[in-house]
Scaffold this motif. Structure first.
Motif: not given
Ligand code: NAD
Ligand code: G6P
Ligand code: MN
Length: 433
Positions: A131-146
């Protein structure tokens, strides 16, 4: 310049990541690295963050390191977001391991009931981050290691509209490096065709300089010393006739399914002696943080290689670089299937060799998995989907369904007993069930 945000920045793996950014600075000019953590991790964040600053200073690079507990401030205009957090820290992991074992069921970080609960704790946090990404940096790639990385990627694909997500595990790269070492050739000459799911991935073929060496590698897997490629799982070797007939490379996590009794027996012994993996890791982590505190230390200490996530930085940074530079090289990652494996739903996450482009990973279609492994992979995928649904809805019956259809759980009754105890034990970190 590139802005990277790492959530769970207080992790002991952070120096690996920083080492990766330093090594690849010439092709991936990072300007800002924001390490984000929460109040409970503040001390770790400070220690590891200061080591990160010393490492970068020593390398003489103009990368700014920011340490913060304010995730939203960090995410503003990020280019890449990496996640490496652990909800509830190692105490929660100890419960994931110990409660199932107390019922005679395998207790493990990403498999069985432990994997289910790590997912139930993690998925709501990831969805908040999205949700935060879509609001604050919608073009960012999320690389999930979790972890559980496969289930988490599944949840993002199915319950959000953010498509720029890649799940990452060090197991495939660990297998490639391990095979290279066994064959005494350079890693760059080895190529494995990976397909399956996270921690349920198979090597359908393996090549050196384009020539298949699968038969040779399969023989090597019968030697216990060669049969695990990660530090957190001890190899047990495969029965030669079994592994020849299976005719694909296994990953270390397959031992929990094809050697269930032997693996459980080992874990039960550790449990009775009071040292499941969480306790071992706690000790390792304390040692690492003691080292990290030393103001004269300005490199990643070799002791970090005792952790299961070795080579994580290489995997993460080469992935980010290939997206950024549109390299179109081949890397195994967790991404949307889109028909690459026929027997897995199109909209589900798979772990598969992909061409890495600016638009993200493009899976190399394999047709389908061999019939002998297809069913288990489908069962684990069903487990991941039902588990993700339980995490999103907080529905008790759905959680019990996920628990019971997991191949490591022997019955609905045992599953329910474990579920109830774990819901109680983890309640401060769980949605309402
Ligand atoms: P850790 O226990 O050191 O936790 C890392 C940090 O996460 C801690 O500093 C903690 O305070 C922080 N954290 C917890 N909740 C948070 C939240 N809501 N927001 C931000 N930060 C939060 O864990 P670790 O041993 O470094 O492992 C980190 C994660 O990486 C785990 O989920 C682990 O399972 C995973 N991992 C994955 C792989 C893989 O192959 N994908 C390999 C190794 C580890
Ligand atoms: C492995 C995996 C991770 C796993 C980790 C455990 O190799 O790929 O997904 O969770 O290492 O390592 P640890 O040192 O924490 O037991
Ligand atoms: Mn992994």
């Amino acid at each position: 310049g590139i802005k990277i945000v790492t959530i769970g920045g207080g992790s002991s793996y952070t120096p690996e990541l920083v080492e990766g950014f330093i090594k690849r600075y010439h092709e991936l000019p990072v300007r800002e690295l924001w390490l984000v953590d929460i109040e409970a991790g503040k001390e770790k964040l400070d220690i590891v963050g200061n080591l990160a600053k010393r490492m970068i200073e020593k390398a003489g690079l103009p990368i700014e390191v920011h340490l913060t507990l304010d995730r939203r401030a960090a995410l503003k205009d990020a280019d890449f977001v990496t996640t490496q957090f652990r909800v509830g820290l190692l105490d929660a992991r100890a419960k994931d391991e110990r409660i199932p074992l107390s019922h005679g069921v395998l207790g493990q970080e990403t498999n069985g009931p432990g994997g289910l609960f790590k997912g139930l704790r993690t998925i709501p946090v990831i969805l908040d981050i999205i949700k935060d990404i879509q609001e604050l940096c919608p073009d960012a790639w999320l690389i999930n290691f979790t972890n559980p990385a496969g289930m988490v990627t599944e949840a993002v694909l199915r319950y959000t509209s953010h498509r720029k997500v890649v799940g990452l595990c060090n197991v495939p790269i660990g297998i490639e490096m391990g095979v290279a070492k066994l064959l005494e050739v350079d890693h760059s000459r080895v190529r494995v065709d990976f397909a399956g799911l996270n921690h349920m991935v198979y090597g359908l073929d393996v090549y050196v300089d384009g020539i298949s060496v699968k038969d040779k590698v399969i023989e090597l897997l019968t030697n216990p010393e060669n049969s695990s490629f990660v530090k957190n799982i001890e190899g047990q070797g495969w029965e030669p006739e079994f592994i020849r007939a299976l005719n694909v490379l296994t990953c270390p996590y397959h031992m929990y399914y094809y050697k269930s009794d032997e693996m459980l027996e080992k874990e039960l012994k550790n449990f009775k002696e009071g040292t499941t993996r969480a306790e071992v890791v706690k000790k390792l982590e304390d040692e690492l943080f003691e080292l990290y505190k030393d103001p004269n230390l300005d490199i990643k200490p070799p002791q970090l290689e005792k952790r299961g996530g070795a080579y994580y930085s290489d995997a993460a940074v080469r992935l980010i670089s290939s997206i950024y530079n549109d390299k179109r090289d081949i890397q195994p990652v967790n991404t949307i299937n889109n028909g690459a494996i026929a027997s897995i739903p199109h909209d589900s996450a798979v772990e598969i060799s992909c061409v890495i482009t600016k638009e993200g990973p493009k899976p190399l279609a394999i047709g389908d998995l061999p019939v002998a492994v297809r069913g288990l992979v489908q069962q684990i995928k069903s487990f991941e989907r039902v588990a993700a649904e339980a995490a999103v809805t907080g529905n008790y019956d759905t959680a019990l369904l996920a628990m019971t259809i997991n191949p490591l759980v022997p019955s609905d009754k045992v599953g329910k007993a474990i579920l109830d105890e774990m819901l109680e034990a983890h309640k401060e970190h769980l949605p309402k069930f």
